[in-house]
Design a protein around this motif. Structure first.
Motif, PDB file in Angstrom:
ATOM      1  N   VAL A  48       0.822  -1.213   0.000  1.00 38.45           N
ATOM      2  CA  VAL A  48       0.000   0.000   0.000  1.00 38.45           C
ATOM      3  C   VAL A  48       0.856   1.263   0.000  1.00 38.45           C
ATOM      4  CG1 VAL A  48      -1.744   1.313   1.266  1.00 38.45           C
ATOM      5  CG2 VAL A  48      -1.964  -1.164   1.044  1.00 38.45           C
ATOM      6  N   PRO A  49       1.759   1.473   0.965  1.00 37.23           N
ATOM      7  CA  PRO A  49       2.596   2.684   0.903  1.00 37.23           C
ATOM      8  C   PRO A  49       3.504   2.706  -0.322  1.00 37.23           C
ATOM      9  CG  PRO A  49       3.357   1.223   2.649  1.00 37.23           C
ATOM     10  CD  PRO A  49       2.042   0.682   2.192  1.00 37.23           C
ATOM     11  N   GLY A  50       3.931   1.523  -0.775  1.00 37.67           N
ATOM     12  CA  GLY A  50       4.763   1.493  -1.977  1.00 37.67           C
ATOM     13  C   GLY A  50       4.015   2.008  -3.194  1.00 37.67           C
ATOM     14  N   LEU A  51       2.760   1.600  -3.351  1.00 36.65           N
ATOM     15  CA  LEU A  51       1.962   2.076  -4.474  1.00 36.65           C
ATOM     16  C   LEU A  51       1.657   3.567  -4.363  1.00 36.65           C
ATOM     17  CD1 LEU A  51      -0.527  -0.906  -4.811  1.00 36.65           C
ATOM     18  CD2 LEU A  51       1.240  -0.261  -6.449  1.00 36.65           C
ATOM     19  N   LEU A  52       1.395   4.038  -3.148  1.00 40.39           N
ATOM     20  CA  LEU A  52       1.130   5.470  -2.975  1.00 40.39           C
ATOM     21  C   LEU A  52       2.363   6.304  -3.291  1.00 40.39           C
ATOM     22  CD1 LEU A  52      -1.045   5.521   0.282  1.00 40.39           C
ATOM     23  CD2 LEU A  52      -1.796   5.668  -2.096  1.00 40.39           C
ATOM     24  N   LEU A  53       3.537   5.816  -2.929  1.00 38.76           N
ATOM     25  CA  LEU A  53       4.769   6.531  -3.279  1.00 38.76           C
ATOM     26  C   LEU A  53       4.961   6.546  -4.792  1.00 38.76           C
ATOM     27  CD1 LEU A  53       7.239   5.251  -0.519  1.00 38.76           C
ATOM     28  CD2 LEU A  53       6.288   7.554  -0.762  1.00 38.76           C
ATOM     29  N   TYR A  77     -10.393  11.545 -19.779  1.00 37.01           N
ATOM     30  CA  TYR A  77      -9.679  11.341 -18.513  1.00 37.01           C
ATOM     31  C   TYR A  77      -8.632  10.262 -18.729  1.00 37.01           C
ATOM     32  CZ  TYR A  77      -8.592  10.211 -13.688  1.00 37.01           C
ATOM     33  OH  TYR A  77      -7.924   9.993 -12.503  1.00 37.01           O
ATOM     34  N   LEU A  78      -7.399  10.597 -18.433  1.00 37.92           N
ATOM     35  CA  LEU A  78      -6.295   9.656 -18.606  1.00 37.92           C
ATOM     36  C   LEU A  78      -5.416   9.701 -17.363  1.00 37.92           C
ATOM     37  CD1 LEU A  78      -4.782   7.654 -20.421  1.00 37.92           C
ATOM     38  CD2 LEU A  78      -3.500   9.608 -21.354  1.00 37.92           C
ATOM     39  N   ALA A  79      -5.373   8.594 -16.647  1.00 41.89           N
ATOM     40  CA  ALA A  79      -4.578   8.522 -15.425  1.00 41.89           C
ATOM     41  C   ALA A  79      -3.187   7.986 -15.730  1.00 41.89           C
ATOM     42  CB  ALA A  79      -5.258   7.628 -14.399  1.00 41.89           C
ATOM     43  N   THR A  80      -2.252   8.258 -14.849  1.00 40.90           N
ATOM     44  CA  THR A  80      -0.905   7.716 -14.990  1.00 40.90           C
ATOM     45  C   THR A  80      -0.932   6.209 -14.763  1.00 40.90           C
ATOM     46  OG1 THR A  80      -0.410   8.049 -12.643  1.00 40.90           O
ATOM     47  CG2 THR A  80       0.094   9.868 -14.148  1.00 40.90           C
ATOM     48  N   PRO A  81       0.042   5.484 -15.308  1.00 46.72           N
ATOM     49  CA  PRO A  81       0.085   4.028 -15.049  1.00 46.72           C
ATOM     50  C   PRO A  81       0.127   3.713 -13.559  1.00 46.72           C
ATOM     51  CG  PRO A  81       1.571   4.607 -16.836  1.00 46.72           C
ATOM     52  CD  PRO A  81       1.078   5.907 -16.270  1.00 46.72           C
ATOM     53  N   ALA A  82       0.835   4.522 -12.787  1.00 42.56           N
ATOM     54  CA  ALA A  82       0.916   4.281 -11.341  1.00 42.56           C
ATOM     55  C   ALA A  82      -0.454   4.388 -10.697  1.00 42.56           C
ATOM     56  CB  ALA A  82       1.883   5.279 -10.708  1.00 42.56           C
ATOM     57  N   ARG A  83      -1.211   5.397 -11.074  1.00 45.53           N
ATOM     58  CA  ARG A  83      -2.537   5.567 -10.482  1.00 45.53           C
ATOM     59  C   ARG A  83      -3.485   4.457 -10.930  1.00 45.53           C
ATOM     60  NH1 ARG A  83      -5.202   9.541  -7.844  1.00 45.53           N
ATOM     61  NH2 ARG A  83      -3.354  10.903  -8.014  1.00 45.53           N
ATOM     62  N   SER A  84      -3.399   4.051 -12.184  1.00 45.63           N
ATOM     63  CA  SER A  84      -4.269   2.983 -12.680  1.00 45.63           C
ATOM     64  C   SER A  84      -4.005   1.665 -11.961  1.00 45.63           C
ATOM     65  CB  SER A  84      -4.072   2.804 -14.184  1.00 45.63           C
ATOM     66  OG  SER A  84      -4.416   3.978 -14.893  1.00 45.63           O
ATOM     67  N   VAL A  85      -2.731   1.328 -11.796  1.00 45.76           N
ATOM     68  CA  VAL A  85      -2.378   0.084 -11.105  1.00 45.76           C
ATOM     69  C   VAL A  85      -2.796   0.151  -9.640  1.00 45.76           C
ATOM     70  CG1 VAL A  85      -0.453  -1.354 -10.339  1.00 45.76           C
ATOM     71  CG2 VAL A  85      -0.497  -0.462 -12.673  1.00 45.76           C
ATOM     72  N   THR A  86      -2.578   1.296  -9.014  1.00 44.53           N
ATOM     73  CA  THR A  86      -2.935   1.450  -7.606  1.00 44.53           C
ATOM     74  C   THR A  86      -4.430   1.329  -7.399  1.00 44.53           C
ATOM     75  OG1 THR A  86      -1.013   2.871  -7.240  1.00 44.53           O
ATOM     76  CG2 THR A  86      -2.785   2.983  -5.615  1.00 44.53           C
ATOM     77  N   GLU A  87      -5.210   1.957  -8.271  1.00 43.45           N
ATOM     78  CA  GLU A  87      -6.659   1.849  -8.163  1.00 43.45           C
ATOM     79  C   GLU A  87      -7.115   0.400  -8.344  1.00 43.45           C
ATOM     80  OE1 GLU A  87      -8.575   4.504 -10.824  1.00 43.45           O
ATOM     81  OE2 GLU A  87      -7.810   6.315  -9.862  1.00 43.45           O
ATOM     82  N   VAL A 157      -4.205  -0.065   7.382  1.00 42.13           N
ATOM     83  CA  VAL A 157      -3.325   0.389   6.302  1.00 42.13           C
ATOM     84  C   VAL A 157      -4.085   0.467   4.985  1.00 42.13           C
ATOM     85  CG1 VAL A 157      -1.261  -0.186   4.961  1.00 42.13           C
ATOM     86  CG2 VAL A 157      -1.261  -0.492   7.442  1.00 42.13           C
ATOM     87  N   TYR A 158      -4.925  -0.528   4.729  1.00 41.50           N
ATOM     88  CA  TYR A 158      -5.698  -0.515   3.491  1.00 41.50           C
ATOM     89  C   TYR A 158      -6.675   0.651   3.458  1.00 41.50           C
ATOM     90  CZ  TYR A 158      -9.262  -1.787   0.081  1.00 41.50           C
ATOM     91  OH  TYR A 158     -10.160  -1.755  -0.959  1.00 41.50           O
ATOM     92  N   ARG A 159      -7.329   0.927   4.580  1.00 42.97           N
ATOM     93  CA  ARG A 159      -8.274   2.050   4.616  1.00 42.97           C
ATOM     94  C   ARG A 159      -7.548   3.375   4.388  1.00 42.97           C
ATOM     95  NH1 ARG A 159     -13.488   3.087   6.324  1.00 42.97           N
ATOM     96  NH2 ARG A 159     -13.846   5.248   6.922  1.00 42.97           N
ATOM     97  N   TRP A 160      -6.355   3.491   4.941  1.00 47.23           N
ATOM     98  CA  TRP A 160      -5.559   4.708   4.710  1.00 47.23           C
ATOM     99  C   TRP A 160      -5.254   4.869   3.218  1.00 47.23           C
ATOM    100  CZ3 TRP A 160      -0.006   4.195   3.644  1.00 47.23           C
ATOM    101  CH2 TRP A 160       0.596   5.423   3.402  1.00 47.23           C
ATOM    102  N   GLY A 161      -4.791   3.799   2.565  1.00 42.18           N
ATOM    103  CA  GLY A 161      -4.501   3.881   1.135  1.00 42.18           C
ATOM    104  C   GLY A 161      -5.751   4.137   0.312  1.00 42.18           C
TER     105      GLY A 161
END
Length: 334
Positions: A48-53, A77-87, A157-161
């Motif tokens: 979770v923190p790794g993906l947010l970073l 609407y086009l998100a970054t690859p990091a945001r897409s994977v995190t979502e 941790v998951y709720r925070w992310g």
């Protein structure tokens, strides 16, 4: 006289020592499984923190507060690859919690209880001043304590992310009422873990075969999870909006919508569309007597009531299964 006097103090000391001894034996015998579970938990927590970073590292490419890389206000609407994977990862967090609950229940049913009953190794513990009830209590207490602690940390941790990502606005699959999110952002996760442990113990004592007990536990948990997923919306009364326009915010969970007849009967839009195919839904509804549009929904404020009611039911089921497990043990072994 001294022989007939019950040694109360010594008896209490032996009982406490026996329970602590059973716990130490369990931790030692299953230390490899516990280390593996700890490693899996640490991996989930670190993700979770790794993906947010990762999302933050690509924030310079985002032109809008909601993470859009295209100009604000346009139709794209086009998100970054990091945001897409995190979502995508966070959209499955609740399902991961449910899977872990099933794994914990299967472990209790199989290696922890049924394997000893199947192989007969439980007799060694019972021959060393450990009563059957205390033997079972240790096998419920250890996974319950470790499971509740681990799942609680994971959910926090998951709720925070989830809050960090879903708060940006334009997200997909991260609604609080989503079946793959809801179980991981509240106390209901603890209820599933405890129910899995109790159900696993009961299945093991009834079947007394390791693989069959694990399979039965998985089936029981799967049925309970599916039932709550399908009928969760009925655990708390919904609110109703009577309006011709859409006035409900996007953070609400719409459960039923359609039109009301003069007698108060509810006509659902989807039923009308299926019946008459290409006929406009509004004409179909009016032809069937619909006069007032309505929408039944759960606002975001219903999150905690739904969580607490489901948790309470799961804890009641867990207590019932644990009680039944002790009764079965007593009936079989005294």
């Amino acid at each position: 006289m001294s022989v007939l006097t019950p040694p109360r103090a010594d008896t209490v000391t032996v009982a406490r020592a026996s329970l602590r001894g059973s716990v130490r034996v369990l931790l030692r015998v299953h230390r490899r499984s516990l280390w593996a579970a700890g490693g899996l938990l640490a991996l989930c927590l670190a993700a979770v923190p790794g993906l947010l970073l990762w999302v933050k590292s690509q924030s310079s490419k985002e032109l809008c507060p909601d993470g859009d890389m295209t100009p604000c206000g346009d139709d794209t609407y086009l998100a970054t690859p990091a945001r897409s994977v995190t979502e995508s990862y966070l959209a499955s967090g609740g399902s991961v919690v449910l899977l872990l609950s099933v794994l914990v229940g299967a472990f209790v049913a199989g290696p922890l209880i049924a394997r000893e009953l199947e192989s007969g190794t439980f007799r060694m513990a019972w021959a060393q001043s450990v009563s059957p009830a205390r033997w079972l209590a240790a096998r419920l207490a250890v996974p319950a304590a470790l499971g509740v602690a681990g799942i609680s940390v994971l959910c926090l941790v998951y709720r925070w992310g989830w809050t960090e990502i879903s708060g940006d606005g334009n997200t997909y699959g991260l609604a609080w009422f989503s079946a793959s999110v809801f179980p991981g952002i509240g106390p209901v996760a603890v209820g599933y873990v405890l129910f899995g442990i109790a159900a696993g113990a009961l299945c093991a004592l009834l079947i007394r075969r390791m693989l069959l007990s694990m399979a039965a536990t998985a089936v029981v948990l799967g049925v309970v999870i599916a039932a709550f997923t399908k009928r969760r919306w009925v655990l708390w009364p919904t609110e109703r909006a009577l309006d011709t326009g859409w006035t409900i915010d996007g953070n609400s969970w719409v459960t039923v919508w359609g039109m009301l007849t003069p007698s108060g009967e509810k006509l659902r839009w989807e039923n009308c569309s299926v019946i008459l195919g290409d006929t406009p839904a509004a004409d179909c509804m009016k032809a069937r007597g619909g006069v007032t549009p309505f929408t039944d929904y759960h606002p975001a404020s219903h999150f905690w009531p739904l969580q607490l009611v489901e948790t309470g039911i799961l804890l009641a089921l867990a207590a019932l299964a644990a009680f039944a497990a002790f009764r079965v043990l007593r009936r079989l072994h005294g």
